[in-house]
Write an enzyme that holds these catalytic residues in place. Structure first.
Site, short mmCIF file in Angstrom:
data_model
loop_
_atom_site.label_atom_id
_atom_site.label_comp_id
_atom_site.label_asym_id
_atom_site.label_seq_id
_atom_site.Cartn_x
_atom_site.Cartn_y
_atom_site.Cartn_z
N ASN A 45 49.21 -11.60 14.63
CA ASN A 45 50.14 -11.70 15.76
C ASN A 45 49.47 -11.21 17.03
OD1 ASN A 45 50.33 -9.18 14.35
ND2 ASN A 45 52.29 -8.72 15.30
N GLU A 47 50.60 -10.19 20.83
CA GLU A 47 51.74 -9.91 21.70
C GLU A 47 51.32 -10.00 23.17
OE1 GLU A 47 53.39 -6.21 20.19
OE2 GLU A 47 54.20 -7.28 18.44
N CYS A 56 53.07 -15.43 16.63
CA CYS A 56 53.04 -14.83 15.29
C CYS A 56 51.75 -15.17 14.54
CB CYS A 56 54.21 -15.34 14.46
SG CYS A 56 55.81 -14.79 15.03
N GLU A 58 51.31 -16.41 11.56
CA GLU A 58 51.32 -17.70 10.86
C GLU A 58 50.93 -18.83 11.82
OE1 GLU A 58 53.61 -15.35 10.97
OE2 GLU A 58 54.93 -15.35 9.24
N CYS A 89 59.17 -15.87 10.51
CA CYS A 89 60.31 -16.06 11.41
C CYS A 89 60.68 -17.55 11.47
CB CYS A 89 59.99 -15.52 12.80
SG CYS A 89 58.95 -16.62 13.77
N1 THU Z 1 55.64 -11.46 13.51
C1 THU Z 1 54.71 -12.29 12.95
O1 THU Z 1 53.54 -12.28 13.33
N2 THU Z 1 55.11 -13.10 11.96
C2 THU Z 1 56.38 -13.18 11.48
O2 THU Z 1 56.67 -14.02 10.67
C3 THU Z 1 57.39 -12.21 11.92
C4 THU Z 1 57.03 -11.44 13.14
C5 THU Z 1 55.22 -10.57 14.59
C6 THU Z 1 55.73 -10.92 15.96
C7 THU Z 1 55.68 -9.58 16.66
O3 THU Z 1 54.37 -9.39 17.17
C8 THU Z 1 55.90 -8.57 15.55
O4 THU Z 1 55.67 -9.26 14.33
C9 THU Z 1 57.29 -7.96 15.54
O5 THU Z 1 58.26 -8.95 15.56
#
Ligand code: THU
Length: 135
Positions: A45, A47, A56, A58, A89
């Site tokens: 991920n 940000e 994310c 994935e 998500c």
């Molecule tokens: N996140 C992912 O990378 N994958 C997911 O399937 C769920 C959430 C990340 C996004 C964000 O950086 C952190 O997790 C918290 O939501």
């Protein structure tokens, strides 16, 4: 990498997780995507100070593979530090559905070693698909 086992793919996802850029949530996620021709792509991920721009793990893995000309995938492993195995998500489920065949293996895990094997059909039943665009 030929014959990549689920265990190996989960290890790759754990390595990818350590590359996460998550200064805001501090929640690190890793993904490892196996192409049909045996290559593994990492995703983490990423940000942003503009929170909604976060990508994310994935989607990072899938987009990295697409950018290298790969479009056929056989497995995806996802790992995060959660009580239950990581759960993609909604946005990631939609992106996975674009590129995964209905029964391709999706391996969800956590740092405790719990493992859930699933498919995009289970994760996103009734997904909007490219076929829907053709009427
Ligand atoms: N996140 C992912 O990378 N994958 C997911 O399937 C769920 C959430 C990340 C996004 C964000 O950086 C952190 O997790 C918290 O939501």
């Amino acid at each position: 990498m030929e014959n990549v086992t689920n265990e190996k793919l989960m290890e790759e996802a754990k390595k990818a997780r350590l590359m996460a850029y998550a200064p805001y949530s501090k929640f690190l996620v890793g993904a490892a995507l196996l192409t049909e021709d045996g290559e593994v792509f990492h995703g983490c991920n990423i940000e942003n100070a503009g929170y909604s721009l976060t990508n994310c793990a994935e989607r990072t893995a899938i987009f990295s593979a697409i950018a290298k000309g790969k479009k056929k995938f056989s497995k995806l492993a996802v790992v995060c530090d959660t009580e239950r195995p990581g759960s993609p998500c909604g946005a990631c489920r939609q992106v996975i559905s674009e590129f995964f065949t209905p029964n391709a293996e999706i391996i969800l895990t956590n740092l405790k070693g719990d493992v859930q094997l699933t498919t995009i059909t289970e994760l996103l039943p009734g997904a909007f698909t490219p076929e829907d665009l053709n009427g």
